[in-house]
Design a protein around this motif. Structure first.
Motif, short mmCIF file in Angstrom:
data_model
loop_
_atom_site.label_atom_id
_atom_site.label_comp_id
_atom_site.label_asym_id
_atom_site.label_seq_id
_atom_site.Cartn_x
_atom_site.Cartn_y
_atom_site.Cartn_z
N VAL A 162 -3.03 23.37 -182.05
CA VAL A 162 -1.89 23.94 -182.77
C VAL A 162 -1.11 24.85 -181.82
CG1 VAL A 162 -3.04 23.83 -185.02
CG2 VAL A 162 -3.18 25.93 -183.69
N GLY A 163 0.15 25.02 -182.14
CA GLY A 163 1.02 25.86 -181.31
C GLY A 163 2.46 25.49 -181.59
N LYS A 164 3.37 26.39 -181.19
CA LYS A 164 4.79 26.09 -181.39
C LYS A 164 5.21 24.91 -180.53
CE LYS A 164 5.99 30.89 -182.34
NZ LYS A 164 6.42 32.13 -181.71
N SER A 165 6.38 24.37 -180.82
CA SER A 165 6.92 23.29 -180.01
C SER A 165 7.05 23.77 -178.55
CB SER A 165 8.30 22.93 -180.56
OG SER A 165 8.82 21.85 -179.86
N GLY A 166 6.60 22.94 -177.61
CA GLY A 166 6.67 23.33 -176.20
C GLY A 166 5.49 24.16 -175.72
N VAL A 199 -5.65 27.07 -180.06
CA VAL A 199 -4.30 27.61 -180.26
C VAL A 199 -3.64 27.75 -178.88
CG1 VAL A 199 -2.93 29.47 -181.27
CG2 VAL A 199 -5.18 28.92 -182.24
N LEU A 200 -2.55 27.00 -178.69
CA LEU A 200 -1.86 27.01 -177.40
C LEU A 200 -0.55 27.78 -177.49
CD1 LEU A 200 -2.26 23.27 -176.25
CD2 LEU A 200 -3.80 25.17 -175.86
N SER A 201 -0.21 28.43 -176.40
CA SER A 201 1.08 29.13 -176.30
C SER A 201 1.54 29.10 -174.85
CB SER A 201 0.93 30.58 -176.78
OG SER A 201 2.15 31.26 -176.62
N GLU A 202 2.74 28.56 -174.63
CA GLU A 202 3.33 28.48 -173.29
C GLU A 202 2.36 27.88 -172.26
OE1 GLU A 202 4.85 32.37 -172.40
OE2 GLU A 202 6.38 32.24 -173.96
N GLY A 203 1.66 26.82 -172.68
CA GLY A 203 0.79 26.10 -171.76
C GLY A 203 -0.59 26.70 -171.57
N SER A 204 -0.88 27.80 -172.26
CA SER A 204 -2.20 28.45 -172.11
C SER A 204 -2.97 28.41 -173.43
CB SER A 204 -2.02 29.91 -171.67
OG SER A 204 -1.45 29.97 -170.40
N HIS A 251 -11.02 27.46 -188.51
CA HIS A 251 -9.90 28.00 -189.28
C HIS A 251 -10.23 29.42 -189.77
CE1 HIS A 251 -6.75 28.34 -192.32
NE2 HIS A 251 -7.69 28.54 -193.22
N GLU A 252 -11.43 29.57 -190.34
CA GLU A 252 -11.82 30.88 -190.89
C GLU A 252 -11.86 31.95 -189.80
OE1 GLU A 252 -13.37 28.04 -191.65
OE2 GLU A 252 -12.76 27.90 -193.76
N GLU A 253 -12.40 31.60 -188.63
CA GLU A 253 -12.48 32.57 -187.53
C GLU A 253 -11.09 32.97 -187.03
OE1 GLU A 253 -16.73 30.88 -185.72
OE2 GLU A 253 -14.84 30.28 -184.81
N LEU A 254 -10.21 31.98 -186.90
CA LEU A 254 -8.89 32.25 -186.33
C LEU A 254 -8.00 33.04 -187.29
CD1 LEU A 254 -8.28 28.84 -184.55
CD2 LEU A 254 -8.62 31.06 -183.45
N ILE A 255 -8.18 32.80 -188.59
CA ILE A 255 -7.41 33.57 -189.58
C ILE A 255 -7.73 35.06 -189.42
CG2 ILE A 255 -7.46 34.12 -192.07
CD1 ILE A 255 -5.40 32.01 -191.49
N GLN A 256 -8.98 35.34 -189.05
CA GLN A 256 -9.41 36.73 -188.87
C GLN A 256 -8.94 37.32 -187.53
OE1 GLN A 256 -11.02 38.41 -191.31
NE2 GLN A 256 -10.94 36.53 -192.52
N LYS A 257 -8.99 36.49 -186.44
CA LYS A 257 -8.85 37.11 -185.11
C LYS A 257 -7.58 36.75 -184.33
CE LYS A 257 -11.39 33.60 -182.40
NZ LYS A 257 -12.59 33.22 -181.71
N SER A 258 -6.81 35.73 -184.77
CA SER A 258 -5.64 35.33 -183.97
C SER A 258 -4.34 35.56 -184.73
CB SER A 258 -5.74 33.84 -183.57
OG SER A 258 -4.52 33.40 -183.04
N GLU A 259 -3.55 36.47 -184.20
CA GLU A 259 -2.27 36.80 -184.85
C GLU A 259 -1.33 35.59 -184.82
OE1 GLU A 259 1.04 40.19 -184.21
OE2 GLU A 259 -1.01 40.79 -183.70
N LEU A 260 -1.33 34.87 -183.68
CA LEU A 260 -0.44 33.71 -183.55
C LEU A 260 -0.84 32.62 -184.55
CD1 LEU A 260 1.76 32.00 -182.22
CD2 LEU A 260 0.15 31.40 -180.41
N TYR A 261 -2.15 32.39 -184.70
CA TYR A 261 -2.62 31.38 -185.65
C TYR A 261 -2.23 31.77 -187.08
CZ TYR A 261 -5.54 28.07 -188.17
OH TYR A 261 -5.97 27.07 -189.02
N GLN A 262 -2.41 33.04 -187.41
CA GLN A 262 -2.01 33.52 -188.74
C GLN A 262 -0.54 33.22 -189.01
OE1 GLN A 262 -2.90 37.72 -188.89
NE2 GLN A 262 -5.04 37.36 -188.38
N LYS A 263 0.29 33.49 -187.98
CA LYS A 263 1.74 33.26 -188.12
C LYS A 263 2.04 31.78 -188.35
CE LYS A 263 4.09 36.84 -185.53
NZ LYS A 263 4.43 37.24 -184.18
#
Length: 230
Positions: free
Chosen positions: A24-28, A198-203, A210-222
């Motif tokens: 998962v991640g934004k386009s690009g 969870v990818l962002s700008e190639g990283s 899902h449960e873990e990321l909802i708790q710890k990743s702001e980008l995933y929550q968004k």
């Protein structure tokens, strides 16, 4: 990219055999680049990708790709019969194998209703078929290929709900007991994955369930909340 920017950098992860991993991640963000590296559509210039401990750069390209089936948003179909397009997945397949793959891909019913059934010419790039029908032929081809690794760009957003339900059934059959990497566009896929990257700008910026990321990743929550809002 031509300007020297890396499409992907700083990614280190382990994918267990038989598991389903969602990207998962934004386009690009690098999701398609990640998937395209596995069958060596591009070669990496640093780091390594290993399958069962073997570096994919040291493996014969034909034997590597034999173990990988790709179902992408852009379904490539030839101006030939439906059966020939499906059989492209495994040229030595029997008629029974083709029929079985089509039933598992929820494609058999609509194929039988075509003017000449399995002998219907689909036109250049499947021009005579709907988007949902083309995707089910692509999935039938991948089921027939019987590879151990499935790469799936799961794009069902443009389909009506009946086609989407059929494609979900087909995908579930395709990925059963196989190592699957999915570019996820749907929450149901993400939630059912064994692991989410969870990818962002190639990283790679976060990984977990899902449960873990909802708790710890702001980008995933968004990303998650955005899709709920849509």
């Amino acid at each position: 990219y031509p300007d020297g920017t890396n499409a992907i950098n700083k990614i280190a992860t382990k994918i267990l055999g038989g598991s389903t991993v969602a990207l998962v991640g934004k386009s690009g963000s690098g999701k398609s680049s990640f998937i395209n590296l596995i069958p060596r559509f591009y070669n990496i210039n640093s780091g390594s990708i290993t399958i069962d401990g073997q570096n994919i750069n040291d493996v014969n390209l034909k034997s590597l790709r034999k173990e990988i089936a790709l179902v992408s948003q852009e379904t490539i179909l030839f101006d030939d019969t439906v059966e020939a397009n499906i059989r492209y997945g495994r040229l030595d397949a029997s008629k029974e194998d083709v029929l079985s793959a089509c039933k598992n891909a929820a494609a058999d019913d609509f194929i039988k209703d075509l003017p000449n059934g399995y002998d219907t010419i689909v036109g250049e790039n499947g021009v005579k078929l709907s988007g949902g029908q083309k995707q089910r032929i692509s999935i039938a081809r991948a089921i027939l290929k019987n590879s151990s690794i499935i790469l799936l760009d799961e794009a069902t957003s443009a389909l009506d709900s009946e086609s989407e339900a059929k494609i979900k059934y087909a995908v579930d059959n395709l990925i059963k007991n196989r190592t699957t990497i999915i570019i996820a566009h749907r929450l149901s896929t993400i939630k059912n994955a064994n692991k989410i990257l969870v990818l962002s700008e190639g990283s790679l910026v976060a990984e977990g369930t899902h449960e873990e990321l909802i708790q710890k990743s702001e980008l995933y929550q968004k990303l998650y909340n955005q899709e709920i809002a849509e």
